[in-house]
Design a protein around this motif. Structure first.
Motif, mmCIF file in Angstrom:
data_model
loop_
_atom_site.group_PDB
_atom_site.id
_atom_site.type_symbol
_atom_site.label_atom_id
_atom_site.label_comp_id
_atom_site.label_asym_id
_atom_site.label_seq_id
_atom_site.Cartn_x
_atom_site.Cartn_y
_atom_site.Cartn_z
ATOM 1 N N GLU A 101 -78.310 96.476 88.583
ATOM 2 C CA GLU A 101 -79.426 96.329 87.651
ATOM 3 C C GLU A 101 -79.705 97.604 86.860
ATOM 4 N N VAL A 102 -79.247 98.748 87.347
ATOM 5 C CA VAL A 102 -79.548 100.015 86.673
ATOM 6 C C VAL A 102 -78.300 100.705 86.118
ATOM 7 N N PHE A 103 -77.153 100.111 86.332
ATOM 8 C CA PHE A 103 -75.891 100.701 85.864
ATOM 9 C C PHE A 103 -75.837 100.719 84.340
ATOM 10 N N VAL A 104 -75.454 101.861 83.773
ATOM 11 C CA VAL A 104 -75.272 101.992 82.325
ATOM 12 C C VAL A 104 -73.787 102.130 82.005
ATOM 13 N N SER A 105 -73.107 103.128 82.622
ATOM 14 C CA SER A 105 -71.690 103.313 82.322
ATOM 15 C C SER A 105 -71.000 104.178 83.368
ATOM 16 N N PHE A 106 -69.687 104.023 83.394
ATOM 17 C CA PHE A 106 -68.797 104.878 84.198
ATOM 18 C C PHE A 106 -68.441 106.020 83.266
ATOM 19 N N LEU A 107 -68.896 107.232 83.559
ATOM 20 C CA LEU A 107 -68.771 108.356 82.637
ATOM 21 C C LEU A 107 -67.417 109.055 82.679
ATOM 22 N N GLU A 108 -66.957 109.364 83.884
ATOM 23 C CA GLU A 108 -65.717 110.141 83.974
ATOM 24 C C GLU A 108 -65.154 110.080 85.381
ATOM 25 N N LEU A 109 -63.891 110.505 85.491
ATOM 26 C CA LEU A 109 -63.267 110.621 86.800
ATOM 27 C C LEU A 109 -62.221 111.701 86.753
ATOM 28 N N SER A 110 -61.926 112.216 87.942
ATOM 29 C CA SER A 110 -60.832 113.170 88.110
ATOM 30 C C SER A 110 -60.157 112.825 89.423
ATOM 31 N N ALA A 111 -58.922 113.241 89.559
ATOM 32 C CA ALA A 111 -58.206 112.961 90.807
ATOM 33 C C ALA A 111 -57.076 113.950 91.011
ATOM 34 N N ARG A 112 -56.846 114.268 92.275
ATOM 35 C CA ARG A 112 -55.679 115.056 92.683
ATOM 36 C C ARG A 112 -54.872 114.189 93.633
ATOM 37 N N PHE A 113 -53.582 114.109 93.384
ATOM 38 C CA PHE A 113 -52.669 113.320 94.200
ATOM 39 C C PHE A 113 -52.027 114.271 95.198
ATOM 40 N N LEU A 114 -52.316 114.097 96.472
ATOM 41 C CA LEU A 114 -51.988 115.091 97.487
ATOM 42 C C LEU A 114 -50.767 114.751 98.326
ATOM 43 N N VAL A 115 -50.541 113.476 98.575
ATOM 44 C CA VAL A 115 -49.442 113.018 99.418
ATOM 45 C C VAL A 115 -48.845 111.773 98.768
ATOM 46 N N GLU A 116 -47.517 111.673 98.786
ATOM 47 C CA GLU A 116 -46.864 110.486 98.228
ATOM 48 C C GLU A 116 -47.298 109.227 98.973
ATOM 49 N N VAL A 117 -47.384 108.139 98.236
ATOM 50 C CA VAL A 117 -47.684 106.829 98.805
ATOM 51 C C VAL A 117 -46.473 105.950 98.563
ATOM 52 N N HIS A 118 -46.095 105.178 99.596
ATOM 53 C CA HIS A 118 -44.931 104.295 99.507
ATOM 54 C C HIS A 118 -45.321 102.869 99.894
ATOM 55 N N SER A 119 -44.512 101.921 99.492
ATOM 56 C CA SER A 119 -44.701 100.543 99.926
ATOM 57 C C SER A 119 -44.746 100.526 101.450
ATOM 58 N N GLY A 120 -45.685 99.777 101.998
ATOM 59 C CA GLY A 120 -45.870 99.735 103.444
ATOM 60 C C GLY A 120 -47.000 100.627 103.922
ATOM 61 N N ASP A 121 -47.440 101.571 103.086
ATOM 62 C CA ASP A 121 -48.574 102.415 103.463
ATOM 63 C C ASP A 121 -49.871 101.612 103.352
ATOM 64 N N THR A 122 -50.794 101.893 104.251
ATOM 65 C CA THR A 122 -52.123 101.281 104.200
ATOM 66 C C THR A 122 -53.092 102.349 103.718
ATOM 67 N N LEU A 123 -53.890 101.970 102.722
ATOM 68 C CA LEU A 123 -54.822 102.910 102.101
ATOM 69 C C LEU A 123 -56.261 102.572 102.478
ATOM 70 N N TYR A 124 -57.051 103.625 102.677
ATOM 71 C CA TYR A 124 -58.446 103.501 103.081
ATOM 72 C C TYR A 124 -59.318 104.269 102.070
ATOM 73 N N PRO A 125 -59.798 103.609 101.018
ATOM 74 C CA PRO A 125 -60.589 104.274 99.980
ATOM 75 C C PRO A 125 -62.078 104.354 100.338
ATOM 76 N N ALA A 126 -62.728 105.400 99.844
ATOM 77 C CA ALA A 126 -64.174 105.548 100.027
ATOM 78 C C ALA A 126 -64.759 106.351 98.870
ATOM 79 N N LEU A 127 -65.996 106.035 98.553
ATOM 80 C CA LEU A 127 -66.791 106.800 97.595
ATOM 81 C C LEU A 127 -67.991 107.351 98.355
ATOM 82 N N THR A 128 -68.223 108.659 98.269
ATOM 83 C CA THR A 128 -69.342 109.305 98.951
ATOM 84 C C THR A 128 -70.214 109.976 97.902
ATOM 85 N N ILE A 129 -71.491 109.667 97.904
ATOM 86 C CA ILE A 129 -72.395 110.292 96.938
ATOM 87 C C ILE A 129 -72.541 111.772 97.274
ATOM 88 N N THR A 130 -72.204 112.613 96.282
ATOM 89 C CA THR A 130 -72.300 114.062 96.472
ATOM 90 C C THR A 130 -73.314 114.707 95.528
#
Length: 167
Positions: A101-130
């Protein structure tokens, strides 16, 4: 044996689709630093990689040619970084339901890719308010975006910023 009664129905006009929420709506002021919004884990398959290759038109052999990948120091074809980043989409979590109800826009993002990901890998994503940065009638919510794999390795670390209306 008793006959079962049909379920009660809602009288016309009593049902409000706008009140049919997945979670109770919250405001900018209701959010707290440290809150975590997790996405369900996902195991990547070759089909996921092929679908992303089709959508992105990325045809670099590191993403689909096992021999080429091994010949260049990779244990297997590497899942495209942008595909991994997509797993941090806020819509994969309940976060947008809380702020819908209060969302206006997604402003920006950044990312660092630290370890290769391959088929068969299971990913566990999270967003933490900082961060919560009020600014007049709006506020910016800053989240740390992380993805771990099944071995507990941090494969992606980044940040998202969203603009919300304030009360």
């Amino acid at each position: 044996m008793e006959k079962q009664q049909p379920p009660a129905t809602t009288a016309p006009g009593e049902f409000d689709p706008d009140a049919f929420l997945v979670v109770p709506a919250r405001t900018f002021e209701d959010l707290r630093i440290g809150e975590v919004f997790r996405a369900p884990s996902r195991t990547l398959t070759d089909a996921h990689a092929a679908a992303f290759q089709t959508v992105s038109a990325d045809n670099h052999p590191v993403h689909y040619d096992a021999e080429w990948a091994r010949g260049h120091g990779h244990s297997a074809p590497v899942v495209h970084g942008l595909q991994v980043l997509a797993f941090t989409a806020p819509g994969a979590t309940l976060f947008p339901h809380f702020i819908g109800e209060v969302f206006v826009s997604f402003l920006e993002l950044s990312a660092r890719f630290l370890v290769e990901v391959h088929s068969g890998d299971t990913l566990y994503p999270a967003l933490t308010i900082t961060g919560l940065e009020p600014d007049g009638d709006t506020g910016i919510v800053v989240t740390e975006a992380t993805i771990h794999n099944q071995r507990g390795e941090l494969v992606l670390s980044g940040q998202h910023k969203y603009l919300l209306r304030r009360q």
